[in-house]
Write a protein that holds these residues in place. Sequence first.
Motif, PDB file in Angstrom:
ATOM      1  N   GLU A 153      23.416  78.517  48.697  1.00 42.59           N
ATOM      2  CA  GLU A 153      22.356  77.512  48.757  1.00 42.59           C
ATOM      3  C   GLU A 153      21.117  78.190  48.192  1.00 42.59           C
ATOM      4  OE1 GLU A 153      20.603  74.026  48.972  1.00 42.59           O
ATOM      5  OE2 GLU A 153      22.681  74.295  49.643  1.00 42.59           O
ATOM      6  N   PRO A 154      20.802  77.948  46.892  1.00 44.07           N
ATOM      7  CA  PRO A 154      19.701  78.669  46.238  1.00 44.07           C
ATOM      8  C   PRO A 154      18.416  78.637  47.062  1.00 44.07           C
ATOM      9  CG  PRO A 154      20.909  77.353  44.647  1.00 44.07           C
ATOM     10  CD  PRO A 154      21.440  76.974  45.998  1.00 44.07           C
ATOM     11  N   GLY A 155      17.847  79.807  47.233  1.00 44.01           N
ATOM     12  CA  GLY A 155      16.609  79.925  47.985  1.00 44.01           C
ATOM     13  C   GLY A 155      16.818  80.156  49.466  1.00 44.01           C
ATOM     14  N   PHE A 156      18.060  80.008  49.930  1.00 46.16           N
ATOM     15  CA  PHE A 156      18.329  80.159  51.366  1.00 46.16           C
ATOM     16  C   PHE A 156      19.402  81.202  51.652  1.00 46.16           C
ATOM     17  CE2 PHE A 156      16.378  76.017  50.979  1.00 46.16           C
ATOM     18  CZ  PHE A 156      15.512  75.977  52.057  1.00 46.16           C
ATOM     19  N   TRP A 157      20.493  81.191  50.919  1.00 46.22           N
ATOM     20  CA  TRP A 157      21.518  82.211  51.101  1.00 46.22           C
ATOM     21  C   TRP A 157      22.401  82.284  49.863  1.00 46.22           C
ATOM     22  CZ3 TRP A 157      21.799  77.745  54.284  1.00 46.22           C
ATOM     23  CH2 TRP A 157      22.836  76.860  53.992  1.00 46.22           C
ATOM     24  N   ASP A 158      23.031  83.431  49.689  1.00 45.41           N
ATOM     25  CA  ASP A 158      23.934  83.662  48.569  1.00 45.41           C
ATOM     26  C   ASP A 158      25.363  83.313  48.978  1.00 45.41           C
ATOM     27  OD1 ASP A 158      21.834  84.661  47.000  1.00 45.41           O
ATOM     28  OD2 ASP A 158      22.100  86.675  47.832  1.00 45.41           O
ATOM     29  N   ALA A 159      26.188  83.107  47.979  1.00 42.39           N
ATOM     30  CA  ALA A 159      27.603  82.875  48.245  1.00 42.39           C
ATOM     31  C   ALA A 159      28.234  84.153  48.790  1.00 42.39           C
ATOM     32  CB  ALA A 159      28.314  82.431  46.970  1.00 42.39           C
TER      33      ALA A 159
END
Length: 296
Positions: free
Chosen positions: A171-177
């Motif tokens: 979720e860009p800006g919140f967490w990476d895959a």
Amino acid sequence: AKMLRASRLAAVAGGGAAACSALALSQRDDHAQTRLASTERLLHQPPRKRIAIYGGSFNPITNAHLNVAAEIMHSKLADEVWITPCGVRPDKPSLKTSMIHRLVMCHLAVDTTFGSRFGVKVCDCEADKPRAMPSIVLMRQLAEKYPEADFVFACGSDQISEVRSWPAEAEPGFWDAVGDPGETFFSETHFLLIDRPGASIDGLEMPPNTQFVADALKARGSTMIETELSSTEVRKRVTPPDDEVRFGLRNAESSRERAWYDEAEGLVPPSVLGHIVRYGLYAHGHGAEGVDDEAT
């Protein structure tokens, strides 16, 4: 300390064997004091708190959810239980009840059911996220935010067969895959499993770090209290007939009839039922379908 050591060395230089003996005794005293101070620091360090994360949609939270949280506490497998309602579920469009309403109902349920010193709390870490957090991301972020605590994941035993397939997209800006998220979550997480009535786990591979709440209670001489109550059943019971309710207000022509929500009495805390009725949460077209609780 430097001046003290210097004076001791000077005494040794001028005093011969007696001075050497005195220096040795002094050094032993220093070592003893250092060890004592180190031991005292360890004794005064509080033990690491163990927090169980109990996630789900809680749409709405029910007495069954509260019972599970309480039984985890009674099992002594955790010092606290954090009820954690999930954020928006793009994969479950039927979850129409807003995060805010579900979060408020969780707070109402906990605050009116348990004493203020009982370790069940509500975690709002997903309230400001654009969508529900993958479980592996949630657990890692909590561990990073609260490094003084150990986090464990509480879920139904029937979910273990699904854990390895749980995704963790970015979720860009919140967490990476997360690469290979299901397998990683399965192997790195400590699980507290709650037996589900009618669910069988025979033959299932268990995560390497797993404890069963029912077993811990049994070891303490107690039997885990179980119920088949679901959020789906509560939603069905509080969904009124067509046109009987609008935003929690009953029509005048139906005012002499039994309230439509009576069948949900005793299934959720009165404070939660009052919130549902006041805002007409599960009236037709207002999220009556919903989804049942499951973590991802």
